[in-house]
Design a protein around this motif. Sequence first.
Motif, PDB file in Angstrom:
ATOM      1  N   TYR A   1     -68.323 -68.430  -7.722  1.00  0.00           N
ATOM      2  CA  TYR A   1     -67.131 -67.594  -7.729  1.00  0.00           C
ATOM      3  C   TYR A   1     -67.477 -66.277  -7.055  1.00  0.00           C
ATOM      4  CZ  TYR A   1     -63.268 -64.814  -9.724  1.00  0.00           C
ATOM      5  OH  TYR A   1     -62.171 -63.999  -9.907  1.00  0.00           O
TER       6      TYR A   1
ATOM      7  N   LEU B   1     -65.738 -62.444  -5.004  1.00  0.00           N
ATOM      8  CA  LEU B   1     -64.639 -61.519  -4.753  1.00  0.00           C
ATOM      9  C   LEU B   1     -64.815 -60.873  -3.389  1.00  0.00           C
ATOM     10  CD1 LEU B   1     -64.766 -59.715  -8.215  1.00  0.00           C
ATOM     11  CD2 LEU B   1     -63.094 -61.448  -7.540  1.00  0.00           C
TER      12      LEU B   1
ATOM     13  N   ILE C   1     -59.874 -55.471  -5.218  1.00  0.00           N
ATOM     14  CA  ILE C   1     -60.040 -56.892  -4.928  1.00  0.00           C
ATOM     15  C   ILE C   1     -59.042 -57.355  -3.872  1.00  0.00           C
ATOM     16  CG2 ILE C   1     -60.081 -59.202  -5.956  1.00  0.00           C
ATOM     17  CD1 ILE C   1     -60.610 -57.774  -8.675  1.00  0.00           C
TER      18      ILE C   1
ATOM     19  N   ASP D   1     -59.936 -63.328  -4.785  1.00  0.00           N
ATOM     20  CA  ASP D   1     -61.027 -64.026  -5.446  1.00  0.00           C
ATOM     21  C   ASP D   1     -61.085 -65.442  -4.884  1.00  0.00           C
ATOM     22  OD1 ASP D   1     -58.719 -64.961  -6.791  1.00  0.00           O
ATOM     23  OD2 ASP D   1     -59.769 -65.179  -8.680  1.00  0.00           O
TER      24      ASP D   1
ATOM     25  N   TYR E   1     -54.800 -64.144  -9.033  1.00  0.00           N
ATOM     26  CA  TYR E   1     -54.634 -63.135  -7.991  1.00  0.00           C
ATOM     27  C   TYR E   1     -53.142 -62.929  -7.707  1.00  0.00           C
ATOM     28  CZ  TYR E   1     -55.551 -59.996  -4.241  1.00  0.00           C
ATOM     29  OH  TYR E   1     -55.587 -58.848  -3.485  1.00  0.00           O
TER      30      TYR E   1
ATOM     31  N   SER F   1     -69.465 -61.095 -12.159  1.00  0.00           N
ATOM     32  CA  SER F   1     -69.606 -61.820 -10.894  1.00  0.00           C
ATOM     33  C   SER F   1     -70.459 -61.075  -9.871  1.00  0.00           C
ATOM     34  CB  SER F   1     -68.225 -62.111 -10.292  1.00  0.00           C
ATOM     35  OG  SER F   1     -67.593 -60.918  -9.844  1.00  0.00           O
TER      36      SER F   1
END
Length: 378
Positions: A94, A96, A104, A107, A243, A261
Amino acid sequence: MKMDNLLRTPLYDLHTQCGAKMVPFAGHSMPLYFAGGALKEHRATRLSAGLFDVSHMGQVIVRPVEGGKARTARLLEGLMPIEIENLPAGRQRYALLTDSQGCILDDLIVASREDHYLLVVNAATKQSDVDHLKDSLGGACEVSLLEDRAMLALQGPKAESALRAAVDGVPNMRFMDCVTIPSPFGELWLARSGYTGEDGFEVSVPNRHARELARTLLAQEEVIPVGLAARDSLRLEAGYSLYGADIDTTTTVVEAGLAWSVGRSRRKGGSKEGGFPGSDVILRQMAGGTRRRMVGLQPQGRLIARAGFRIFDDNVGAAQVGVVTSGGFGATINRPVALGYVDAGSLSCTTLHFEARGRFHGIKIVPRQSIAPNLNKG
Protein backbone atom coordinates in the motif's frame (compact mmCIF):
# COMPACT_ATOMS: atom_id res chain seq x y z
CA MET A 1 -23.52 13.16 -15.57
CA LYS A 2 -26.11 11.43 -17.75
CA MET A 3 -26.00 7.64 -17.74
CA ASP A 4 -25.56 7.50 -21.52
CA ASN A 5 -22.36 9.57 -21.23
CA LEU A 6 -20.74 7.17 -18.76
CA LEU A 7 -18.00 4.67 -19.51
CA ARG A 8 -18.91 1.00 -19.28
CA THR A 9 -16.70 -1.79 -17.98
CA PRO A 10 -16.47 -5.10 -19.88
CA LEU A 11 -18.94 -6.53 -17.35
CA TYR A 12 -21.70 -3.95 -17.93
CA ASP A 13 -24.02 -6.34 -19.81
CA LEU A 14 -23.50 -9.05 -17.19
CA HIS A 15 -24.41 -6.59 -14.43
CA THR A 16 -27.70 -5.67 -16.10
CA GLN A 17 -28.50 -9.34 -16.72
CA CYS A 18 -27.97 -9.96 -12.99
CA GLY A 19 -30.50 -7.24 -12.12
CA ALA A 20 -28.07 -4.56 -11.02
CA LYS A 21 -29.11 -1.05 -10.11
CA MET A 22 -26.62 0.96 -12.16
CA VAL A 23 -25.37 4.38 -10.99
CA PRO A 24 -22.70 6.91 -12.03
CA PHE A 25 -19.40 6.46 -10.20
CA ALA A 26 -16.06 8.06 -11.16
CA GLY A 27 -17.22 8.54 -14.74
CA HIS A 28 -18.41 4.93 -15.11
CA SER A 29 -21.76 3.18 -14.97
CA MET A 30 -21.35 0.82 -12.01
CA PRO A 31 -23.62 -1.54 -10.05
CA LEU A 32 -24.83 -0.10 -6.75
CA TYR A 33 -26.47 -3.38 -5.71
CA PHE A 34 -28.03 -6.45 -7.29
CA ALA A 35 -31.44 -8.11 -6.97
CA GLY A 36 -30.89 -9.43 -3.44
CA GLY A 37 -29.88 -6.05 -2.03
CA ALA A 38 -26.77 -4.61 -0.37
CA LEU A 39 -27.29 -6.21 3.05
CA LYS A 40 -27.35 -9.69 1.51
CA GLU A 41 -24.21 -8.89 -0.51
CA HIS A 42 -22.38 -7.58 2.57
CA ARG A 43 -23.21 -10.63 4.67
CA ALA A 44 -22.41 -13.06 1.84
CA THR A 45 -18.94 -11.53 1.49
CA ARG A 46 -18.27 -11.95 5.22
CA LEU A 47 -19.58 -15.53 5.30
CA SER A 48 -18.87 -16.91 1.84
CA ALA A 49 -17.61 -15.01 -1.24
CA GLY A 50 -18.55 -11.87 -3.13
CA LEU A 51 -17.47 -10.87 -6.64
CA PHE A 52 -16.84 -7.17 -7.31
CA ASP A 53 -16.21 -5.41 -10.62
CA VAL A 54 -13.31 -3.02 -10.01
CA SER A 55 -12.44 -2.55 -13.68
CA HIS A 56 -13.00 1.19 -13.34
CA MET A 57 -9.79 1.47 -11.34
CA GLY A 58 -6.55 2.29 -13.11
CA GLN A 59 -3.88 -0.30 -13.85
CA VAL A 60 -0.64 1.54 -14.59
CA ILE A 61 2.62 -0.02 -15.77
CA VAL A 62 5.84 1.82 -14.86
CA ARG A 63 8.68 0.32 -16.87
CA PRO A 64 12.34 1.40 -16.82
CA VAL A 65 13.77 3.01 -19.93
CA GLU A 66 17.09 4.05 -18.43
CA GLY A 67 18.97 2.59 -15.48
CA GLY A 68 16.95 -0.58 -14.96
CA LYS A 69 14.36 -1.51 -12.36
CA ALA A 70 16.47 -0.40 -9.38
CA ARG A 71 16.56 3.16 -10.66
CA THR A 72 12.83 3.08 -11.29
CA ALA A 73 12.35 2.04 -7.66
CA ARG A 74 14.44 4.99 -6.46
CA LEU A 75 12.51 7.39 -8.67
CA LEU A 76 9.18 6.11 -7.38
CA GLU A 77 10.47 6.49 -3.83
CA GLY A 78 10.88 10.17 -4.65
CA LEU A 79 7.09 10.41 -5.07
CA MET A 80 5.79 8.33 -2.16
CA PRO A 81 6.92 7.54 1.41
CA ILE A 82 7.26 3.77 1.11
CA GLU A 83 10.25 1.51 0.56
CA ILE A 84 10.26 0.14 -2.99
CA GLU A 85 13.87 -0.83 -3.60
CA ASN A 86 13.55 -3.70 -1.11
CA LEU A 87 10.19 -4.89 -2.48
CA PRO A 88 10.88 -8.26 -4.13
CA ALA A 89 9.20 -9.39 -7.33
CA GLY A 90 5.94 -11.07 -6.44
CA ARG A 91 5.06 -8.73 -3.56
CA GLN A 92 3.07 -5.51 -3.32
CA ARG A 93 2.55 -2.64 -0.84
CA TYR A 94 0.00 0.00 0.00
CA ALA A 95 1.33 3.45 -0.88
CA LEU A 96 0.43 7.13 -1.00
CA LEU A 97 1.27 9.77 -3.59
CA THR A 98 1.94 12.94 -1.59
CA ASP A 99 2.24 16.63 -2.40
CA SER A 100 4.52 19.34 -1.03
CA GLN A 101 2.12 20.00 1.88
CA GLY A 102 2.18 16.39 3.02
CA CYS A 103 -1.34 15.84 1.68
CA ILE A 104 -2.58 12.88 -0.33
CA LEU A 105 -2.86 12.94 -4.12
CA ASP A 106 -3.99 9.31 -4.16
CA ASP A 107 -3.68 6.02 -2.32
CA LEU A 108 -2.65 3.02 -4.38
CA ILE A 109 -1.02 -0.38 -4.53
CA VAL A 110 2.53 -0.81 -5.88
CA ALA A 111 3.25 -4.33 -7.13
CA SER A 112 6.79 -5.43 -7.99
CA ARG A 113 6.85 -7.59 -11.12
CA GLU A 114 9.78 -9.24 -12.85
CA ASP A 115 11.18 -6.19 -14.66
CA HIS A 116 8.69 -3.40 -13.92
CA TYR A 117 6.06 -2.13 -11.46
CA LEU A 118 2.28 -2.29 -11.62
CA LEU A 119 0.38 0.48 -9.84
CA VAL A 120 -3.34 0.08 -9.12
CA VAL A 121 -4.82 3.55 -8.62
CA ASN A 122 -8.24 5.00 -7.91
CA ALA A 123 -10.70 5.51 -10.74
CA ALA A 124 -11.32 9.23 -10.20
CA THR A 125 -7.59 10.06 -10.11
CA LYS A 126 -6.13 7.62 -12.64
CA GLN A 127 -5.52 10.18 -15.38
CA SER A 128 -4.10 12.80 -13.02
CA ASP A 129 -1.91 10.10 -11.44
CA VAL A 130 -0.54 9.10 -14.85
CA ASP A 131 0.14 12.73 -15.74
CA HIS A 132 1.89 13.25 -12.38
CA LEU A 133 4.02 10.12 -12.87
CA LYS A 134 4.99 11.08 -16.41
CA ASP A 135 5.90 14.63 -15.39
CA SER A 136 7.89 13.46 -12.38
CA LEU A 137 9.69 10.45 -13.84
CA GLY A 138 10.59 12.07 -17.14
CA GLY A 139 12.25 9.94 -19.80
CA ALA A 140 13.70 7.46 -17.34
CA CYS A 141 10.45 5.43 -17.24
CA GLU A 142 7.62 4.51 -19.55
CA VAL A 143 4.25 5.08 -17.87
CA SER A 144 1.24 3.34 -19.44
CA LEU A 145 -2.41 3.29 -18.35
CA LEU A 146 -3.74 -0.08 -19.46
CA GLU A 147 -7.00 -0.05 -21.41
CA ASP A 148 -7.12 -3.73 -22.39
CA ARG A 149 -7.51 -5.33 -18.96
CA ALA A 150 -10.42 -5.58 -16.54
CA MET A 151 -10.18 -6.28 -12.83
CA LEU A 152 -12.31 -8.42 -10.53
CA ALA A 153 -12.14 -8.66 -6.75
CA LEU A 154 -13.18 -11.99 -5.25
CA GLN A 155 -13.52 -11.53 -1.49
CA GLY A 156 -14.57 -13.66 1.46
CA PRO A 157 -13.61 -16.79 3.43
CA LYS A 158 -14.54 -19.02 0.47
CA ALA A 159 -12.76 -16.88 -2.13
CA GLU A 160 -9.73 -19.16 -2.40
CA SER A 161 -11.73 -22.33 -2.95
CA ALA A 162 -13.95 -20.54 -5.48
CA LEU A 163 -10.96 -19.24 -7.43
CA ARG A 164 -9.27 -22.66 -7.44
CA ALA A 165 -12.48 -24.27 -8.73
CA ALA A 166 -12.60 -21.79 -11.61
CA VAL A 167 -8.90 -21.53 -12.48
CA ASP A 168 -6.28 -24.30 -12.50
CA GLY A 169 -2.78 -23.65 -11.25
CA VAL A 170 -3.47 -21.02 -8.59
CA PRO A 171 -0.36 -21.21 -6.38
CA ASN A 172 -0.27 -20.93 -2.60
CA MET A 173 -0.25 -17.22 -1.81
CA ARG A 174 -0.22 -15.09 1.32
CA PHE A 175 -1.58 -11.59 1.84
CA MET A 176 -0.01 -9.09 -0.60
CA ASP A 177 1.59 -11.74 -2.82
CA CYS A 178 1.12 -11.21 -6.56
CA VAL A 179 1.71 -13.71 -9.39
CA THR A 180 1.07 -14.19 -13.10
CA ILE A 181 -0.48 -17.44 -14.33
CA PRO A 182 -1.77 -18.74 -17.69
CA SER A 183 -5.42 -19.74 -17.88
CA PRO A 184 -8.27 -20.38 -20.33
CA PHE A 185 -9.20 -16.76 -19.59
CA GLY A 186 -5.86 -15.44 -20.83
CA GLU A 187 -2.93 -14.38 -18.69
CA LEU A 188 -4.18 -13.58 -15.19
CA TRP A 189 -2.43 -11.27 -12.76
CA LEU A 190 -3.43 -12.41 -9.27
CA ALA A 191 -2.93 -10.50 -6.04
CA ARG A 192 -4.02 -11.79 -2.64
CA SER A 193 -5.51 -8.53 -1.47
CA GLY A 194 -8.69 -6.50 -1.39
CA TYR A 195 -10.47 -3.71 0.46
CA THR A 196 -13.13 -5.50 2.51
CA GLY A 197 -11.20 -6.78 5.52
CA GLU A 198 -11.68 -10.32 4.21
CA ASP A 199 -9.29 -12.76 2.61
CA GLY A 200 -9.52 -12.66 -1.15
CA PHE A 201 -7.99 -11.91 -4.51
CA GLU A 202 -7.85 -9.15 -7.06
CA VAL A 203 -7.65 -10.56 -10.58
CA SER A 204 -6.52 -8.58 -13.61
CA VAL A 205 -7.88 -10.29 -16.74
CA PRO A 206 -7.88 -9.37 -20.45
CA ASN A 207 -11.06 -7.49 -21.36
CA ARG A 208 -12.11 -10.12 -23.88
CA HIS A 209 -12.17 -12.83 -21.19
CA ALA A 210 -13.55 -10.81 -18.26
CA ARG A 211 -17.21 -11.75 -18.70
CA GLU A 212 -16.41 -15.44 -19.15
CA LEU A 213 -14.29 -15.49 -15.99
CA ALA A 214 -16.97 -13.64 -14.02
CA ARG A 215 -19.66 -16.07 -15.22
CA THR A 216 -17.50 -19.05 -14.25
CA LEU A 217 -17.03 -17.67 -10.74
CA LEU A 218 -20.70 -16.73 -10.33
CA ALA A 219 -21.76 -20.21 -11.43
CA GLN A 220 -20.46 -21.46 -8.08
CA GLU A 221 -23.01 -21.60 -5.30
CA GLU A 222 -20.79 -19.78 -2.80
CA VAL A 223 -20.23 -16.68 -4.98
CA ILE A 224 -22.65 -13.78 -5.54
CA PRO A 225 -22.19 -10.44 -7.34
CA VAL A 226 -21.63 -7.41 -5.10
CA GLY A 227 -22.08 -3.72 -5.85
CA LEU A 228 -20.72 -0.40 -4.62
CA ALA A 229 -23.05 -0.11 -1.62
CA ALA A 230 -21.79 -3.27 0.09
CA ARG A 231 -18.23 -2.51 -0.98
CA ASP A 232 -18.54 0.73 0.98
CA SER A 233 -20.08 -0.80 4.10
CA LEU A 234 -17.51 -3.63 4.11
CA ARG A 235 -14.55 -1.25 3.95
CA LEU A 236 -16.12 0.96 6.62
CA GLU A 237 -16.32 -1.96 9.05
CA ALA A 238 -12.67 -2.71 8.27
CA GLY A 239 -11.72 0.93 8.95
CA TYR A 240 -10.31 1.57 5.46
CA SER A 241 -10.24 5.11 4.08
CA LEU A 242 -11.90 5.97 0.76
CA TYR A 243 -10.12 8.46 -1.47
CA GLY A 244 -12.32 11.45 -2.24
CA ALA A 245 -14.33 10.93 0.96
CA ASP A 246 -11.99 10.36 3.91
CA ILE A 247 -8.68 11.38 2.33
CA ASP A 248 -7.77 13.86 -0.39
CA THR A 249 -5.52 16.82 -1.14
CA THR A 250 -6.73 18.62 2.01
CA THR A 251 -5.74 15.81 4.42
CA THR A 252 -2.18 15.06 5.46
CA VAL A 253 -0.85 11.52 5.83
CA VAL A 254 -0.63 11.84 9.62
CA GLU A 255 -4.04 13.50 10.04
CA ALA A 256 -5.52 10.61 8.06
CA GLY A 257 -4.01 8.05 10.45
CA LEU A 258 -1.86 6.60 7.67
CA ALA A 259 1.59 7.27 9.13
CA TRP A 260 1.98 3.48 9.47
CA SER A 261 2.43 3.38 5.67
CA VAL A 262 5.61 5.50 5.85
CA GLY A 263 8.51 3.08 5.38
CA ARG A 264 10.95 2.63 8.26
CA SER A 265 13.89 3.89 6.22
CA ARG A 266 11.94 7.02 5.21
CA ARG A 267 11.25 8.09 8.81
CA LYS A 268 13.29 10.37 11.05
CA GLY A 269 16.74 8.85 11.49
CA GLY A 270 16.19 6.24 8.76
CA SER A 271 18.74 5.43 6.08
CA LYS A 272 16.56 7.19 3.48
CA GLU A 273 15.01 9.82 5.74
CA GLY A 274 12.50 11.97 3.88
CA GLY A 275 13.11 12.46 0.19
CA PHE A 276 9.45 12.47 -0.85
CA PRO A 277 7.02 15.38 -1.38
CA GLY A 278 5.88 16.91 1.90
CA SER A 279 8.32 14.83 3.95
CA ASP A 280 9.17 17.79 6.18
CA VAL A 281 5.50 18.23 7.10
CA ILE A 282 4.82 14.51 7.53
CA LEU A 283 7.90 13.79 9.67
CA ARG A 284 7.24 16.86 11.81
CA GLN A 285 3.64 15.77 12.39
CA MET A 286 4.73 12.21 13.17
CA ALA A 287 6.90 13.62 15.93
CA GLY A 288 4.66 16.40 17.22
CA GLY A 289 1.09 15.49 16.37
CA THR A 290 -1.62 17.24 14.38
CA ARG A 291 -4.52 19.56 15.01
CA ARG A 292 -7.03 16.88 14.02
CA ARG A 293 -7.11 13.13 13.46
CA MET A 294 -9.15 10.59 11.55
CA VAL A 295 -11.04 8.34 13.96
CA GLY A 296 -13.62 5.61 14.02
CA LEU A 297 -17.06 6.79 15.15
CA GLN A 298 -19.99 4.89 16.63
CA PRO A 299 -23.39 6.64 16.67
CA GLN A 300 -25.33 5.95 19.86
CA GLY A 301 -28.53 4.57 18.38
CA ARG A 302 -29.68 3.40 14.96
CA LEU A 303 -29.41 6.69 13.08
CA ILE A 304 -26.60 6.64 10.50
CA ALA A 305 -24.10 9.50 10.69
CA ARG A 306 -23.72 10.52 7.04
CA ALA A 307 -20.78 12.22 5.33
CA GLY A 308 -20.77 15.95 6.04
CA PHE A 309 -22.60 15.75 9.38
CA ARG A 310 -20.94 18.07 11.87
CA ILE A 311 -19.63 16.85 15.22
CA PHE A 312 -19.88 18.95 18.41
CA ASP A 313 -18.58 18.61 21.96
CA ASP A 314 -22.05 19.47 23.32
CA ASN A 315 -25.67 18.82 22.43
CA VAL A 316 -26.57 22.38 21.48
CA GLY A 317 -24.09 22.97 18.65
CA ALA A 318 -22.01 25.63 20.38
CA ALA A 319 -18.58 24.29 19.40
CA GLN A 320 -17.91 22.18 16.34
CA VAL A 321 -14.99 19.79 16.89
CA GLY A 322 -15.17 17.55 13.85
CA VAL A 323 -16.97 16.21 10.80
CA VAL A 324 -18.13 12.83 9.55
CA THR A 325 -16.48 11.83 6.27
CA SER A 326 -18.10 8.41 5.69
CA GLY A 327 -21.01 6.66 7.33
CA GLY A 328 -23.23 3.66 6.78
CA PHE A 329 -24.73 0.55 8.34
CA GLY A 330 -22.39 -2.28 9.30
CA ALA A 331 -24.37 -5.44 8.62
CA THR A 332 -21.79 -7.66 10.34
CA ILE A 333 -21.89 -5.72 13.61
CA ASN A 334 -25.58 -4.77 13.19
CA ARG A 335 -25.13 -1.08 13.92
CA PRO A 336 -24.12 2.17 12.21
CA VAL A 337 -20.43 2.77 11.57
CA ALA A 338 -18.57 5.90 10.51
CA LEU A 339 -15.23 7.60 10.00
CA GLY A 340 -14.43 11.25 10.47
CA TYR A 341 -12.00 13.91 11.67
CA VAL A 342 -12.01 15.17 15.25
CA ASP A 343 -9.93 17.96 16.79
CA ALA A 344 -7.01 16.64 18.84
CA GLY A 345 -8.34 18.29 21.99
CA SER A 346 -11.55 16.25 21.80
CA LEU A 347 -9.99 12.82 21.24
CA SER A 348 -10.36 11.93 24.93
CA CYS A 349 -14.03 12.89 25.15
CA THR A 350 -16.28 9.98 26.09
CA THR A 351 -19.27 11.20 24.10
CA LEU A 352 -19.59 13.78 21.35
CA HIS A 353 -22.67 14.72 19.33
CA PHE A 354 -23.54 14.94 15.66
CA GLU A 355 -26.27 17.05 14.16
CA ALA A 356 -28.88 15.48 11.88
CA ARG A 357 -32.28 16.85 10.90
CA GLY A 358 -31.93 19.69 13.37
CA ARG A 359 -31.34 17.40 16.34
CA PHE A 360 -28.25 16.25 18.20
CA HIS A 361 -27.35 12.61 18.69
CA GLY A 362 -24.61 10.98 20.73
CA ILE A 363 -21.53 9.58 18.98
CA LYS A 364 -18.41 7.93 20.43
CA ILE A 365 -14.83 7.72 19.25
CA VAL A 366 -13.94 4.05 18.78
CA PRO A 367 -11.18 2.06 17.05
CA ARG A 368 -11.39 2.43 13.28
CA GLN A 369 -11.70 -1.32 12.75
CA SER A 370 -15.10 -2.61 13.82
CA ILE A 371 -14.22 -6.17 12.77
CA ALA A 372 -11.02 -8.18 13.03
CA PRO A 373 -9.54 -8.44 9.50
CA ASN A 374 -9.52 -11.98 8.11
CA LEU A 375 -6.30 -11.89 6.05
CA ASN A 376 -4.12 -14.84 5.08
CA LYS A 377 -0.70 -13.69 6.23
CA GLY A 378 0.84 -17.17 6.05
